[in-house]
Design a protein around this motif. Structure first.
Motif, mmCIF file in Angstrom:
data_model
loop_
_atom_site.group_PDB
_atom_site.id
_atom_site.type_symbol
_atom_site.label_atom_id
_atom_site.label_comp_id
_atom_site.label_asym_id
_atom_site.label_seq_id
_atom_site.Cartn_x
_atom_site.Cartn_y
_atom_site.Cartn_z
ATOM 1 N N SER A 132 8.776 -8.715 -2.061
ATOM 2 C CA SER A 132 8.070 -8.279 -3.270
ATOM 3 C C SER A 132 7.012 -9.309 -3.713
ATOM 4 N N GLN A 133 7.009 -10.483 -3.077
ATOM 5 C CA GLN A 133 5.915 -11.432 -3.327
ATOM 6 C C GLN A 133 4.599 -10.928 -2.754
ATOM 7 N N LEU A 134 4.717 -10.009 -1.793
ATOM 8 C CA LEU A 134 3.505 -9.423 -1.218
ATOM 9 C C LEU A 134 2.984 -8.359 -2.167
ATOM 10 N N ASP A 135 1.717 -8.075 -2.032
ATOM 11 C CA ASP A 135 1.134 -7.050 -2.886
ATOM 12 C C ASP A 135 1.406 -5.679 -2.267
ATOM 13 N N CYS A 136 2.681 -5.248 -2.309
ATOM 14 C CA CYS A 136 2.977 -3.960 -1.672
ATOM 15 C C CYS A 136 3.638 -2.997 -2.657
ATOM 16 N N THR A 137 3.648 -1.737 -2.311
ATOM 17 C CA THR A 137 4.153 -0.702 -3.222
ATOM 18 C C THR A 137 5.680 -0.590 -3.133
ATOM 19 N N LEU A 138 6.267 0.111 -4.077
ATOM 20 C CA LEU A 138 7.719 0.318 -4.052
ATOM 21 C C LEU A 138 8.121 1.125 -2.819
ATOM 22 N N ASP A 139 7.290 2.074 -2.431
ATOM 23 C CA ASP A 139 7.580 2.856 -1.217
ATOM 24 C C ASP A 139 7.613 1.946 0.010
ATOM 25 N N GLU A 140 6.685 1.010 0.049
ATOM 26 C CA GLU A 140 6.651 0.082 1.186
ATOM 27 C C GLU A 140 7.894 -0.808 1.187
ATOM 28 N N ILE A 141 8.330 -1.231 0.007
ATOM 29 C CA ILE A 141 9.558 -2.039 -0.082
ATOM 30 C C ILE A 141 10.759 -1.216 0.417
ATOM 31 N N LEU A 183 -2.134 -3.942 2.882
ATOM 32 C CA LEU A 183 -3.504 -3.999 2.380
ATOM 33 C C LEU A 183 -3.586 -4.993 1.243
ATOM 34 N N VAL A 184 -4.642 -5.756 1.212
ATOM 35 C CA VAL A 184 -4.884 -6.560 0.016
ATOM 36 C C VAL A 184 -5.634 -5.646 -0.935
ATOM 37 N N ARG A 185 -4.962 -5.303 -2.024
ATOM 38 C CA ARG A 185 -5.580 -4.338 -2.942
ATOM 39 C C ARG A 185 -6.589 -5.028 -3.854
#
Ligand SMILES: Nc1ncnc2c1ncn2[C@@H]1O[C@H](COP(=O)(O)OP(=O)(O)OP(=O)(O)O)[C@@H](O)[C@H]1O
Ligand SMILES: [Mg+2]
Length: 153
Positions: free
Chosen positions: A35-44, A145-147
């Protein structure tokens, strides 16, 4: 690992006993780290599923459901956007890796044989290193992706 090692930003390494209760623990730990990455809940959720599949394989196949055997996880973030995950056991190993990776192939008739297929589809890269009698290491990588932060401002 066969891939280029990029700029490691952070990593966590841990090991635990081969019991089913630890599948949930492992997936939560990796999810918290990812979750330190800039990712979505779906990706987690997808990362969690991948961890569950790989750890379950260690417990069920590598160790034939024997408790007190070692499962190791190493997870790292590279270049702010890439998650590297290694899940390793010291169990019986895989004789025919190519076959094991085929969808719907299982050495256990009661299972679906879809674990590796899910891992492969949710990650960008997956490599399985295994030696009969010595164990298996599943190495996976996924970039996010880096948003554009301003898009959310
Ligand atoms: N860590 C491991 N050690 C030894 N053998 C393994 C390991 N992981 C997978 N295998 C072998 O590879 C096969 C395919 O694994 P996969 O996860 O795709 O399917 P499965 O575990 O049999 O079924 P499912 O994951 O759908 O419950 C397994 O049936 C097993 O023979
Ligand atoms: Mg499986």
């Amino acid at each position: 690992m066969g891939w280029t090692i990029m700029n490691i930003k952070n990593y966590v390494r841990f090991e635990f006993s081969s019991i089913a209760e630890n599948v949930g623990l492992a997936r939560s730990c990796v999810a918290a780290f990812a979750s330190q990455l800039d990712c979505t809940l779906d990706e987690i959720e997808e990362i969690k599923l991948v961890v569950s599949e790989a750890v379950s394989n260690c417990i069920i196949h590598a160790y034939d459901n024997r408790a007190n055997q070692k499962v190791e996880i190493m997870v790292s973030i590279q270049d702010d956007r890439t998650l590297d995950l290694i899940i390793k056991d010291y169990g019986k190993g895989i004789v025919d890796i190519e076959k094991a990776l085929e969808p719907a192939y299982s050495t256990d008739g009661s299972r679906m044989g879809m674990g590796f297929t899910f891992m492969k589809s949710f990650m960008d890269e997956m490599e399985v290193i295994s030696k009969p009698g010595e164990g298996t290491s599943v190495q996976m990588r996924r970039s996010f992706l880096v948003r554009d932060q301003e898009a959310y401002a």
